[in-house]
Design an enzyme around this catalytic site. Structure first.
Site, PDB file in Angstrom:
ATOM      1  N   TYR A 181      -5.228  12.184   1.714  1.00 24.18           N
ATOM      2  CA  TYR A 181      -4.958  10.393   1.737  1.00 24.18           C
ATOM      3  C   TYR A 181      -6.462   9.844   0.827  1.00 24.18           C
ATOM      4  O   TYR A 181      -5.880   8.202   0.604  1.00 24.18           O
ATOM      5  CB  TYR A 181      -6.826  10.519   2.706  1.00 24.18           C
ATOM      6  CG  TYR A 181      -5.913  10.818   4.757  1.00 24.18           C
ATOM      7  CD1 TYR A 181      -4.563  10.919   4.720  1.00 24.18           C
ATOM      8  CD2 TYR A 181      -6.559  10.252   5.751  1.00 24.18           C
ATOM      9  CE1 TYR A 181      -3.971  11.245   5.791  1.00 24.18           C
ATOM     10  CE2 TYR A 181      -6.450  11.247   6.755  1.00 24.18           C
ATOM     11  CZ  TYR A 181      -5.171  11.326   7.004  1.00 24.18           C
ATOM     12  OH  TYR A 181      -4.600  11.271   8.251  1.00 24.18           O
ATOM     13  N   GLU A 203       0.068   5.142   0.808  1.00 27.22           N
ATOM     14  CA  GLU A 203      -0.332   6.552   1.161  1.00 27.22           C
ATOM     15  C   GLU A 203       0.255   7.683   0.917  1.00 27.22           C
ATOM     16  O   GLU A 203       0.719   7.567   0.264  1.00 27.22           O
ATOM     17  CB  GLU A 203      -0.470   6.186   2.172  1.00 27.22           C
ATOM     18  CG  GLU A 203      -1.168   4.775   2.796  1.00 27.22           C
ATOM     19  CD  GLU A 203      -1.904   5.022   4.533  1.00 27.22           C
ATOM     20  OE1 GLU A 203      -0.949   5.291   6.038  1.00 27.22           O
ATOM     21  OE2 GLU A 203      -2.759   3.407   4.918  1.00 27.22           O
ATOM     22  N   ASN A 204      -0.682   8.567   1.150  1.00 21.72           N
ATOM     23  CA  ASN A 204      -0.654   9.824   0.405  1.00 21.72           C
ATOM     24  C   ASN A 204      -1.270  10.973   1.784  1.00 21.72           C
ATOM     25  O   ASN A 204      -2.397  10.140   2.228  1.00 21.72           O
ATOM     26  CB  ASN A 204      -0.581  10.427  -0.755  1.00 21.72           C
ATOM     27  CG  ASN A 204      -0.537  11.665  -1.426  1.00 21.72           C
ATOM     28  OD1 ASN A 204      -0.987  12.866  -0.886  1.00 21.72           O
ATOM     29  ND2 ASN A 204       0.388  11.768  -2.072  1.00 21.72           N
ATOM     30  N   ASN A 248       0.474  -0.737   0.417  1.00 13.56           N
ATOM     31  CA  ASN A 248      -0.212   0.344  -0.329  1.00 13.56           C
ATOM     32  C   ASN A 248       1.103   1.328   0.367  1.00 13.56           C
ATOM     33  O   ASN A 248       2.260   1.336   0.819  1.00 13.56           O
ATOM     34  CB  ASN A 248      -0.592   0.375   1.235  1.00 13.56           C
ATOM     35  CG  ASN A 248      -0.376  -0.187   2.352  1.00 13.56           C
ATOM     36  OD1 ASN A 248       0.649  -1.055   2.993  1.00 13.56           O
ATOM     37  ND2 ASN A 248      -0.931   0.033   3.395  1.00 13.56           N
ATOM     38  N   CYS A 294     -10.765  -2.661  -4.174  1.00 11.19           N
ATOM     39  CA  CYS A 294     -10.028  -3.606  -5.449  1.00 11.19           C
ATOM     40  C   CYS A 294     -10.700  -5.239  -5.822  1.00 11.19           C
ATOM     41  O   CYS A 294     -10.014  -5.421  -6.921  1.00 11.19           O
ATOM     42  CB  CYS A 294      -8.447  -4.134  -3.975  1.00 11.19           C
ATOM     43  SG  CYS A 294      -7.422  -2.971  -3.116  1.00 11.19           S
ATOM     44  N   CYS A 334      -4.290   1.379  -2.363  1.00  6.42           N
ATOM     45  CA  CYS A 334      -4.059   0.015  -1.621  1.00  6.42           C
ATOM     46  C   CYS A 334      -3.067  -1.479  -2.608  1.00  6.42           C
ATOM     47  O   CYS A 334      -2.885  -0.947  -3.383  1.00  6.42           O
ATOM     48  CB  CYS A 334      -5.935  -1.207  -1.739  1.00  6.42           C
ATOM     49  SG  CYS A 334      -6.201  -0.599  -0.719  1.00  6.42           S
ATOM     50  N   GLU A 387      -3.038  -4.241  -3.579  1.00  7.87           N
ATOM     51  CA  GLU A 387      -3.958  -5.509  -4.455  1.00  7.87           C
ATOM     52  C   GLU A 387      -3.372  -4.299  -5.323  1.00  7.87           C
ATOM     53  O   GLU A 387      -3.276  -5.028  -6.365  1.00  7.87           O
ATOM     54  CB  GLU A 387      -5.356  -5.846  -4.282  1.00  7.87           C
ATOM     55  CG  GLU A 387      -5.522  -6.380  -2.679  1.00  7.87           C
ATOM     56  CD  GLU A 387      -5.455  -5.715  -1.311  1.00  7.87           C
ATOM     57  OE1 GLU A 387      -5.098  -4.446  -1.256  1.00  7.87           O
ATOM     58  OE2 GLU A 387      -6.222  -6.044  -0.396  1.00  7.87           O
ATOM     59  N   CYS A 400     -10.998  -4.737  -0.090  1.00 11.84           N
ATOM     60  CA  CYS A 400     -11.641  -3.437   0.434  1.00 11.84           C
ATOM     61  C   CYS A 400     -12.902  -3.688  -0.999  1.00 11.84           C
ATOM     62  O   CYS A 400     -11.701  -4.245  -2.061  1.00 11.84           O
ATOM     63  CB  CYS A 400     -11.252  -2.130   0.478  1.00 11.84           C
ATOM     64  SG  CYS A 400     -10.271  -1.663  -1.470  1.00 11.84           S
TER      65      CYS A 400
END
Ligand code: THU
Length: 236
Positions: free
Chosen positions: A141, A137-138, A135, A188, A146, A148, A185
């Site tokens: 958000y 992130e930033n 994953n 994904c 993710c 996957e 999720c």
């Protein structure tokens, strides 16, 4: 019958620990729940198949034959043990990924300073390559992605015509006590399901937990009933 309403922990051989598991995983609380908990699939162990008869729609089968050769393929992260298994009708490869090592190795590349939830996804391609993703992130958000999708989009971009055999996902966190297997999720699932459709061959999904429990699904579509498909976008 009153005995059937007894709590499951009182059944001989069950006890409190197994009872907890039965309740949590299978919703079995009483003797009667257990009695009426039917297997969702039946594996006929009397049947032995031939390698030449294997097809995609035979997920659980038995073979009889010999391992004729072992080989280690790949380097470092993608190293795996391959055995060649032969019967009178053909040869197949058996692949071991040394437990969950190959997916765990995707985790250190995770960039998850905001959630502290580090996810690793590994994709096994039919050409034998293993592609790892994690994953990313930033601080804005929703801009993150993710594990996957990081992995599968990379595969889509770099190996557009190579089929995906398996996607395995795991998680690590210092901040959370993660005991359940990671559950991809919805976004994904949608993405993985479309790649499965595109290649017209099921993608096996292995969901792993830090305590080494795994949940395996033979295909992504089982994880996303009623998925949104391209025919829905057809113009009149
Ligand atoms: N995450 C994944 O990478 N895969 C999943 O299956 C679930 C969630 C990431 C997204 C985000 O970086 C963090 O986990 C917390 O949601």
């Amino acid at each position: 019958m009153a005995i059937l309403e007894n709590p499951i922990e009182y059944l001989k051989g069950v006890g409190p620990t197994r009872a907890e598991l039965l309740k949590k995983e299978l919703s079995i609380y009483t003797f009667s729940d257990l009695l009426y908990h039917f297997p969702f699939r039946y594996i006929d162990k009397s049947l032995i198949y031939n390698i030449c008869d294997l097809s995609e729609d035979l997920p659980y089968i038995q073979l009889r034959g010999k391992i004729i050769k072992f080989e280690e393929k790949g380097k470092f992260r993608s190293k795996r043990l391959i055995a060649y298994f032969q019967d009178d009708t053909g040869i197949i490869e058996l692949v071991w990924f040394k437990g969950a090592r190959w997916i765990k190795e995707a985790i250190p590349t995770a960039y998850a300073p905001y959630s502290g939830f580090l996810v690793g996804a590994s994709i096994l391609l039919e050409n034998g390559e293993i592609i790892n993703g994690s994953n990313q992130e930033n601080v804005a958000y929703p801009s993150g992605l993710c594990a996957e999708r990081v992995a599968i989009f990379y595969v889509g971009a770099k190996y557009p015509n190579v089929k995906i055999l398996t996607i395995a996902v795991t998680v690590f966190s210092k901040s959370f006590n993660v005991t359940d297997v990671i559950s991809p999720c919805g976004a994904c699932r949608q993405v993985m399901a479309e790649y499965e459709d595109k290649q017209d061959q099921p993608i096996k999904v292995i969901l792993h937990s830090p305590n080494d429990t795994v949940l395996i699904s033979d295909k992504v579509s089982d994880l996303l009933p009623f998925m949104f498909k391209s025919p829905h976008l057809k113009k009149h």
